[in-house]
Design a protein around this motif. Structure first.
Motif, short mmCIF file in Angstrom:
data_model
loop_
_atom_site.label_atom_id
_atom_site.label_comp_id
_atom_site.label_asym_id
_atom_site.label_seq_id
_atom_site.Cartn_x
_atom_site.Cartn_y
_atom_site.Cartn_z
N VAL A 228 -9.93 25.57 13.05
CA VAL A 228 -9.82 26.99 12.68
C VAL A 228 -10.34 27.12 11.26
O VAL A 228 -9.94 26.36 10.38
CB VAL A 228 -8.36 27.49 12.77
N LEU A 229 -11.24 28.06 11.02
CA LEU A 229 -11.81 28.28 9.70
C LEU A 229 -11.25 29.56 9.09
O LEU A 229 -11.15 30.59 9.78
CB LEU A 229 -13.33 28.37 9.76
N VAL A 230 -10.90 29.48 7.81
CA VAL A 230 -10.30 30.61 7.10
C VAL A 230 -11.21 31.00 5.95
O VAL A 230 -11.73 30.14 5.23
CB VAL A 230 -8.91 30.24 6.54
N SER A 231 -11.39 32.31 5.76
CA SER A 231 -12.19 32.79 4.65
C SER A 231 -11.74 34.19 4.26
O SER A 231 -11.17 34.92 5.07
CB SER A 231 -13.69 32.83 5.03
N THR A 232 -11.97 34.55 3.01
CA THR A 232 -11.85 35.94 2.61
C THR A 232 -13.17 36.64 2.96
O THR A 232 -14.18 35.97 3.24
CB THR A 232 -11.57 36.05 1.11
N PRO A 233 -13.20 37.97 2.95
CA PRO A 233 -14.42 38.66 3.40
C PRO A 233 -15.61 38.58 2.44
O PRO A 233 -16.72 38.92 2.85
CB PRO A 233 -13.95 40.13 3.51
N LEU B 190 -12.63 32.02 13.67
CA LEU B 190 -12.55 32.34 12.25
C LEU B 190 -11.44 33.34 12.00
O LEU B 190 -11.19 34.24 12.82
CB LEU B 190 -13.87 32.91 11.75
N VAL B 191 -10.80 33.20 10.85
CA VAL B 191 -9.73 34.11 10.42
C VAL B 191 -10.15 34.75 9.10
O VAL B 191 -10.59 34.06 8.18
CB VAL B 191 -8.39 33.38 10.24
N GLU B 192 -10.01 36.06 9.02
CA GLU B 192 -10.29 36.77 7.77
C GLU B 192 -8.97 37.00 7.05
O GLU B 192 -8.08 37.69 7.56
CB GLU B 192 -10.97 38.11 8.07
N GLY C 203 -16.29 41.11 6.71
CA GLY C 203 -17.33 40.11 6.52
C GLY C 203 -17.18 38.91 7.43
O GLY C 203 -18.17 38.37 7.95
N VAL C 204 -15.93 38.47 7.65
CA VAL C 204 -15.69 37.28 8.48
C VAL C 204 -15.98 37.61 9.95
O VAL C 204 -16.57 36.80 10.67
CB VAL C 204 -14.26 36.76 8.30
N GLU C 205 -15.57 38.79 10.37
CA GLU C 205 -15.83 39.19 11.76
C GLU C 205 -17.34 39.27 12.00
O GLU C 205 -17.84 38.84 13.05
CB GLU C 205 -15.16 40.52 12.07
N PHE D 260 -13.68 35.52 16.79
CA PHE D 260 -12.96 36.05 15.62
C PHE D 260 -11.49 36.13 16.01
O PHE D 260 -11.13 36.84 16.96
CB PHE D 260 -13.50 37.43 15.25
N LEU D 261 -10.64 35.41 15.30
CA LEU D 261 -9.24 35.29 15.69
C LEU D 261 -8.36 36.40 15.13
O LEU D 261 -7.28 36.66 15.67
CB LEU D 261 -8.69 33.93 15.24
N GLY D 262 -8.79 37.04 14.04
CA GLY D 262 -7.99 38.12 13.49
C GLY D 262 -8.04 38.13 11.98
O GLY D 262 -8.64 37.27 11.34
N ARG D 263 -7.37 39.13 11.40
CA ARG D 263 -7.35 39.27 9.95
C ARG D 263 -5.92 39.39 9.45
O ARG D 263 -5.04 39.93 10.12
CB ARG D 263 -8.19 40.46 9.49
N ILE D 264 -5.71 38.83 8.25
CA ILE D 264 -4.41 38.87 7.58
C ILE D 264 -4.54 39.75 6.35
O ILE D 264 -5.46 39.58 5.55
CB ILE D 264 -3.96 37.46 7.15
N PRO D 265 -3.64 40.72 6.16
CA PRO D 265 -3.77 41.62 5.01
C PRO D 265 -3.41 40.94 3.69
O PRO D 265 -2.74 39.91 3.67
CB PRO D 265 -2.76 42.74 5.33
N LEU D 266 -3.89 41.52 2.61
CA LEU D 266 -3.50 41.10 1.27
C LEU D 266 -2.20 41.82 0.96
O LEU D 266 -2.19 42.99 0.60
CB LEU D 266 -4.59 41.46 0.26
#
Length: 320
Positions: free
Chosen positions: A209-214, A239-241, A262-264, A274-280
């Motif tokens: 699983v790869l994690v990145s900010t946008p 990928l996870v944003e 950006g990650v999506e 694309f697995l989903g996004r986590i909020p700040l």
């Protein structure tokens, strides 16, 4: 009696585990399928069978033989090309969420130089013990056993290790007494260095699983991490944003300090899920700092982690 059906002598809960039972010349030999059982479970079964058979008049000695194929654990690597994108937070929450879906999950904090899982999982200060020259993982209140350099060195101590030393440390963390763990998440350090190469050479993961900010810079580095897994023929699960969107606690306005989507977009371009996004969200940081990861709850803050875990769970099921 030379041979008999184990179900005729043992309760069903035990008989289901007994593949063969013979009683001859006063000696009872029970062969137990111990696949998937932890050490305590094996000891309990052995004791129960011994107690029951020893009560028989025709049994003077009881032997219980445990057999099982060597457990092949699923290794899921969680990586990023860049530091500071929330990879460790995602790994801890993904572990908790996968455990709630029925997996027996363990966690290796492979960030040798900057371990953070003892803080996130609330077991900082605990030390693993060694048995048979292998480490025994440290338990957490969430049912996730974990091993980290943060459990082995003094808090705040800097490690000045060359690559081979870091690789050997990773080997000790993965090749430990994980008991009945069937899914081992590996929280990798950022980049594509010695620790990643050691893992790929010695413990090839089932997927990553790869994690990145946008933001663009993080995406460039995440693409490099993806290339490393691709070269090693390790499939990227998705990928996870992270840090995608910030809601002001005062006015409620939504802003995107690191960008959004950006990650999506990168996942679509690379033809990866694309697995989903986590909020700040400040609450995610606060929960991690006090050893209470959001995924241990059921509120809106936990939902993105559980959604991502559900997709990883479905991917694992499709490979089985």
């Amino acid at each position: 009696m030379s041979s008999t059906d184990p179900k005729s002598l043992l309760p069903a809960s035990l008989a289901d585990r007994v593949s063969a039972l013979t009683i001859k010349q006063g000696r009872a030999i029970a062969v137990v399928d111990a696949a998937g059982l932890g050490e305590q479970e094996r000891a309990d079964i052995e004791r129960a069978i011994t107690d029951i058979l020893s009560e028989r008049d025709d049994v003077s000695e009881t032997r219980v033989v445990m057999t099982a194929e060597r457990r092949q654990r699923r290794l899921i690597a969680v990586g990023s090309g860049k530091g500071g994108v929330g990879k460790s937070t995602l790994t801890a929450n993904l572990a908790i969420a996968l455990a709630r879906l029925g997996h027996k999950v363990g966690l290796v904090d492979a960030d040798i130089y900057g371990p953070s899982q003892p803080v996130i999982l609330g077991n900082q200060g605990k030390k693993p013990v060694a048995r048979d020259e292998k480490l025994v993982p440290v338990e957490s209140e969430f049912g996730i056993p974990v091993l980290s350099m943060g459990h082995l060195v003094e808090p705040g101590r800097a490690l000045a290790w060359r690559g081979p030393m870091a690789g050997n440390a990773l080997t000790q963390l993965i090749d430990a007494h994980w008991g009945d763990v069937d899914t081992l998440l590996v929280d990798l350090p950022p980049g594509t260095g010695d620790v990643q190469l050691t893992m790929l050479q010695r413990f090839k993961p089932m997927g990553a699983v790869l994690v990145s900010t946008p933001q663009d810079l993080a995406l460039i580095d995440a693409a490099r991490a993806g290339q490393l897994f691709d070269q090693a023929e390790v499939p990227v699960i998705g990928l996870v944003e992270n840090m995608a969107g910030y809601v002001c606690p005062h006015c409620g306005e939504l802003s995107d300090p690191f960008g959004r989507g950006g990650v999506e977009t990168a996942a679509e371009r690379l033809e990866l899920p694309f697995l989903g996004r986590i909020p700040l969200d400040l609450a995610i940081r606060e929960g991690s700092d006090r050893g209470q990861p959001p995924a241990c709850g059921t509120d809106a803050l936990a939902a993105p982690f559980h959604d991502i875990a559900a997709k990883v769970h479905a991917w694992i099921g499709a490979q089985s």
